[in-house]
Design an enzyme around this catalytic site. Structure first.
Site, PDB file in Angstrom:
ATOM      1  N   GLU A   1       0.880  -1.171   0.000  1.00 13.31           N
ATOM      2  CA  GLU A   1       0.000   0.000   0.000  1.00 13.31           C
ATOM      3  C   GLU A   1       0.909   1.209   0.000  1.00 13.31           C
ATOM      4  OE1 GLU A   1      -3.210  -0.140  -0.200  1.00 13.31           O
ATOM      5  OE2 GLU A   1      -3.475  -2.273   0.158  1.00 13.31           O
TER       6      GLU A   1
ATOM      7  N   CYS B   1      -3.356   8.409   3.421  1.00 10.76           N
ATOM      8  CA  CYS B   1      -3.006   7.953   2.071  1.00 10.76           C
ATOM      9  C   CYS B   1      -4.178   8.111   1.130  1.00 10.76           C
ATOM     10  CB  CYS B   1      -2.584   6.495   2.141  1.00 10.76           C
ATOM     11  SG  CYS B   1      -3.788   5.489   2.994  1.00 10.76           S
TER      12      CYS B   1
HETATM   13  P1  NAP Z   1       8.217   4.872   4.784  1.00 13.92           P
HETATM   14  O1  NAP Z   1       9.316   5.788   5.117  1.00 13.92           O
HETATM   15  O2  NAP Z   1       8.271   4.147   3.491  1.00 13.92           O
HETATM   16  O3  NAP Z   1       8.160   3.842   6.008  1.00 13.92           O
HETATM   17  C1  NAP Z   1       7.176   2.855   6.091  1.00 13.92           C
HETATM   18  C2  NAP Z   1       7.664   1.720   6.962  1.00 13.92           C
HETATM   19  O4  NAP Z   1       8.733   1.037   6.327  1.00 13.92           O
HETATM   20  C3  NAP Z   1       8.211   2.176   8.317  1.00 13.92           C
HETATM   21  O5  NAP Z   1       7.832   1.234   9.281  1.00 13.92           O
HETATM   22  C4  NAP Z   1       9.722   2.144   8.090  1.00 13.92           C
HETATM   23  O6  NAP Z   1      10.441   2.023   9.283  1.00 13.92           O
HETATM   24  C5  NAP Z   1       9.844   0.914   7.226  1.00 13.92           C
HETATM   25  N1  NAP Z   1      11.073   0.836   6.433  1.00 13.92           N
HETATM   26  C6  NAP Z   1      11.895   1.840   6.062  1.00 13.92           C
HETATM   27  N2  NAP Z   1      12.911   1.333   5.313  1.00 13.92           N
HETATM   28  C7  NAP Z   1      12.717  -0.011   5.235  1.00 13.92           C
HETATM   29  C8  NAP Z   1      13.431  -1.086   4.624  1.00 13.92           C
HETATM   30  N3  NAP Z   1      14.534  -0.887   3.931  1.00 13.92           N
HETATM   31  N4  NAP Z   1      12.947  -2.339   4.758  1.00 13.92           N
HETATM   32  C9  NAP Z   1      11.823  -2.578   5.460  1.00 13.92           C
HETATM   33  N5  NAP Z   1      11.102  -1.596   6.056  1.00 13.92           N
HETATM   34  C10 NAP Z   1      11.538  -0.331   5.942  1.00 13.92           C
HETATM   35  O7  NAP Z   1       6.802   5.578   4.801  1.00 13.92           O
HETATM   36  P2  NAP Z   1       6.237   6.586   5.908  1.00 13.92           P
HETATM   37  O8  NAP Z   1       6.987   7.848   5.701  1.00 13.92           O
HETATM   38  O9  NAP Z   1       6.178   5.952   7.242  1.00 13.92           O
HETATM   39  O10 NAP Z   1       4.724   6.741   5.436  1.00 13.92           O
HETATM   40  C11 NAP Z   1       4.256   7.747   4.582  1.00 13.92           C
HETATM   41  C12 NAP Z   1       3.844   7.161   3.252  1.00 13.92           C
HETATM   42  O11 NAP Z   1       2.989   6.042   3.427  1.00 13.92           O
HETATM   43  C13 NAP Z   1       3.057   8.136   2.411  1.00 13.92           C
HETATM   44  O12 NAP Z   1       3.628   8.189   1.129  1.00 13.92           O
HETATM   45  C14 NAP Z   1       1.669   7.547   2.326  1.00 13.92           C
HETATM   46  O13 NAP Z   1       0.977   7.802   1.128  1.00 13.92           O
HETATM   47  C15 NAP Z   1       1.903   6.103   2.503  1.00 13.92           C
HETATM   48  N6  NAP Z   1       0.732   5.481   3.096  1.00 13.92           N
HETATM   49  C16 NAP Z   1      -0.013   4.638   2.346  1.00 13.92           C
HETATM   50  C17 NAP Z   1      -1.124   4.027   2.899  1.00 13.92           C
HETATM   51  C18 NAP Z   1      -1.964   3.064   2.116  1.00 13.92           C
HETATM   52  O14 NAP Z   1      -2.779   2.383   2.724  1.00 13.92           O
HETATM   53  N7  NAP Z   1      -1.818   2.967   0.834  1.00 13.92           N
HETATM   54  C19 NAP Z   1      -1.478   4.293   4.226  1.00 13.92           C
HETATM   55  C20 NAP Z   1      -0.693   5.164   4.957  1.00 13.92           C
HETATM   56  C21 NAP Z   1       0.411   5.755   4.378  1.00 13.92           C
HETATM   57  P3  NAP Z   1      11.054   3.325   9.995  1.00 13.92           P
HETATM   58  O15 NAP Z   1       9.930   4.189  10.370  1.00 13.92           O
HETATM   59  O16 NAP Z   1      11.785   2.767  11.165  1.00 13.92           O
HETATM   60  O17 NAP Z   1      11.959   3.950   8.978  1.00 13.92           O
END
Ligand code: NAP
Length: 524
Positions: free
Chosen positions: A258, A297
């Site tokens: 997602e 999102c």
């Molecule tokens: P993110 O930086 O991609 O992080 C998401 C998750 O992935 C966090 O738990 C992060 O941990 C982890 N992560 C980071 N690097 C990783 C790696 N190399 N391997 C495995 N896991 C890793 O996203 P975010 O900034 O938290 O969220 C914002 C984004 O999420 C927005 O773009 C939004 O559109 C999207 N979103 C989508 C939905 C949906 O349902 N489609 C819902 C909510 C949000 P850390 O925090 O420890 O880095």
């Protein structure tokens, strides 16, 4: 004085990581709250334990018994709700109303799966469709069945929904009989950790069925084996890393993504400024921009209106946005709280600047003072409405998701052009359409369904009934094609598919009768 280092629950026991850990902050006051670390923890042991102990114990139960566990979790979370609201105010900077979307939304989703699961009764296998004859003689037939995958579900979540993001994934996983390891986003991990702690302390689930690991994501994907699944919510950038990891690319670990999305709202070309459809669009756009400070999102990012209504829409949306008080959510006069972190604050401001290269500023709430918050310390950002009279010439406006209280109004000249522009989002979670004409709604749904996980139609007859453009309801599908990640979640019992394996059982009807004794038909 250093703050508490939150323990992880993994391999059936509480384990505190080594080192200082990563601090979590109050995004309004800038103060440190708690810290997280999983350094030094044996991940391989944790995953093995969940797979073997948690998985076996869960699979020994029927769907109805597991649905009972979900009901018990609902009770525990409901009893402890006050603490969750305190954590959300402090760590997410959200108003009570916005915290409810996450906290009560998560509990509601769990409750829905408890009810759906109860209806599956004492079965342990799901029948997928009817038997199919394999030849002239009806004795030899095929029956497709679904059985729970015999691995763990690794859930990696985004920062904006520490509660709902956990439970909307964990509910169908646990109901399916699959143990869960949740890795919350670091910035807001506290609420997820506390909820898991309350459920563990209440002794509801078999040991190993629910684990939480906070802090670094390093090494998590390396643990995954062929029967495991990973469900990820977050940015497109991290999604690319997950997809290309050997666990997915080589070991075929099932993966649901997602990611971000440039969701649209579309106004019927027949609308006028005093029509109900126009008013409904204006209200919904303002709601979507301001709920959780636009950190959803599913929030509306692009608003398509007929060219003749561009100015009227800009004025009406701006007038409503002007009434939004922004600041410290502890002050009762505040309608919109903070972004989750200073990093997000910088990222949203940079994103607005980037969009401005292709758009005019129609409303900028940043000129108003914050309530009870220091603009130099807090991560508060007021709503900004941008506009484009020539969106067909734009590129960034259709590509860049600014994850905050920001949307762009766009003028269209024909409905065909509006469709083309909406499709330039390259696949979104949701679009909403505002019209009093059922035929227009039906045509829009058929034309744009392929590019959206959900089409939400707001017509005057459902004005007080509809569930909201950005609200994800557990019985409806969540997920979207293309840049939205290509994933599918929820959708009632459809969600169980991800946590089960489908097999074709080709056998004598007599043996299939015996199998049916253990099974229930999956009615979607
Ligand atoms: P993110 O930086 O991609 O992080 C998401 C998750 O992935 C966090 O738990 C992060 O941990 C982890 N992560 C980071 N690097 C990783 C790696 N190399 N391997 C495995 N896991 C890793 O996203 P975010 O900034 O938290 O969220 C914002 C984004 O999420 C927005 O773009 C939004 O559109 C999207 N979103 C989508 C939905 C949906 O349902 N489609 C819902 C909510 C949000 P850390 O925090 O420890 O880095």
């Amino acid at each position: 004085m250093s703050t508490e280092l939150l323990p992880n629950f993994i391999a059936g026991r509480w384990q505190t990581g080594t080192g200082q850990g990563t601090p979590l902050f109050d995004p309004v006051l800038g103060t440190e709250l708690v810290r997280v670390s999983n350094a030094g923890i044996d991940l391989a042991e944790g995953f093995r334990f969940a797979r073997e102990q948690g998985g076996q114990a869960l699979r020994a139960l029927s769907y109805q018994q597991r649905s009972g566990l979900l009901s018990d979790i609902v009770k525990v979370l409901t009893d402890n709700k006050a603490a969750y609201y305190d954590i959300a105010t402090a760590n997410s900077g959200t108003t009570v109303k916005d915290s409810a979307v996450d906290i009560d939304g998560g509990i509601f989703t769990l409750g829905t799966y408890a009810k759906l699961g109860h209806g599956l009764g004492e079965a342990q296998v799901l029948l997928d469709g009817d038997r199919i004859r394999m030849g002239k003689d009806p004795l030899f037939q095929t029956q497709h069945i679904l059985t729970p995958t015999q691995g763990v579900a690794l859930l990696i979540n985004a920062f904006n929904f520490p509660s709902w993001g956990l439970w909307e994934k964990a509910a169908p996983a646990l109901l399916s009989g699959v143990p869960v390891i949740i890795k919350p986003a670091t910035a807001t991990a506290w609420l997820t950790q506390r909820m898991v702690k309350d459920v563990v302390d209440a002794n509801i689930l078999p040991v190993g069925a629910l684990s939480v690991i906070c802090g670094s994501s390093a090494g998590l994907m390396d643990q995954l084996e062929s029967q495991d699944v990973v469900s990820f919510t977050g940015s497109a950038e991290t999604a690319r890393i997950i997809r290309s990891h050997p666990a997915v690319a080589q070991r075929s670990v099932r993966c649901n993504i997602e990611a971000d999305s440039l969701n649209s709202a579309l106004l019927d070309p027949q609308a006028t400024p005093d029509s109900e459809a126009f008013q409904l669009l204006v209200s919904e756009v303002v709601r979507e921009m301001t709920v959780k400070s636009g950190q959803k999102c599913t929030a509306i990012r692009r608003v398509f209106v007929p060219r003749a209504l561009y100015e009227a829409a800009a004025a009406a949306i701006s007038a409503k946005l002007g009434k939004t008080t922004v600041g410290n959510p502890r002050n009762e006069s505040v309608r919109m709280g903070s972004l989750v972190s200073k990093e997000q604050h910088h990222s949203v401001l940079a994103g607005i600047t980037k969009l401005q290269a292709e758009a005019e500023v129609l409303f900028d709430g940043r000129t108003q003072a914050l309530v009870d918050a220091d603009a130099t310390v807090s991560a508060c950002v007021a709503p900004v409405l941008l506009g484009s009279r020539e969106p067909a010439q734009a590129r960034v406006l259709h590509e860049e998701e600014v994850f905050g209280p920001v949307a762009t109004l766009m003028a269209y000249d024909s409905i065909e052009q509006a469709h083309q522009l909406i499709r330039r989002g390259e696949g979104s979670l949701v679009m909403s359409v505002y019209s009093a004409d059922p035929l227009f709604i039906a045509t829009t749904a058929a034309a744009l369904g392929s590019h959206h996980g959900r089409v939400h139609a707001v017509s005057p007859d459902v004005a007080s009934l509809h569930t909201g453009h950005g609200n994800v309801m557990p019985v409806s599908l969540h997920g979207g094609p293309g840049r939205a990640g290509g994933g599918e979640e929820l959708g009632g019992l459809r969600a169980l598919n991800f946590y089960h394996r489908r097999s074709a059982i080709q056998a004598s009807s007599v043996a299939l009768d015996a199998l049916a004794q253990k099974a229930v038909s999956l009615k979607l």
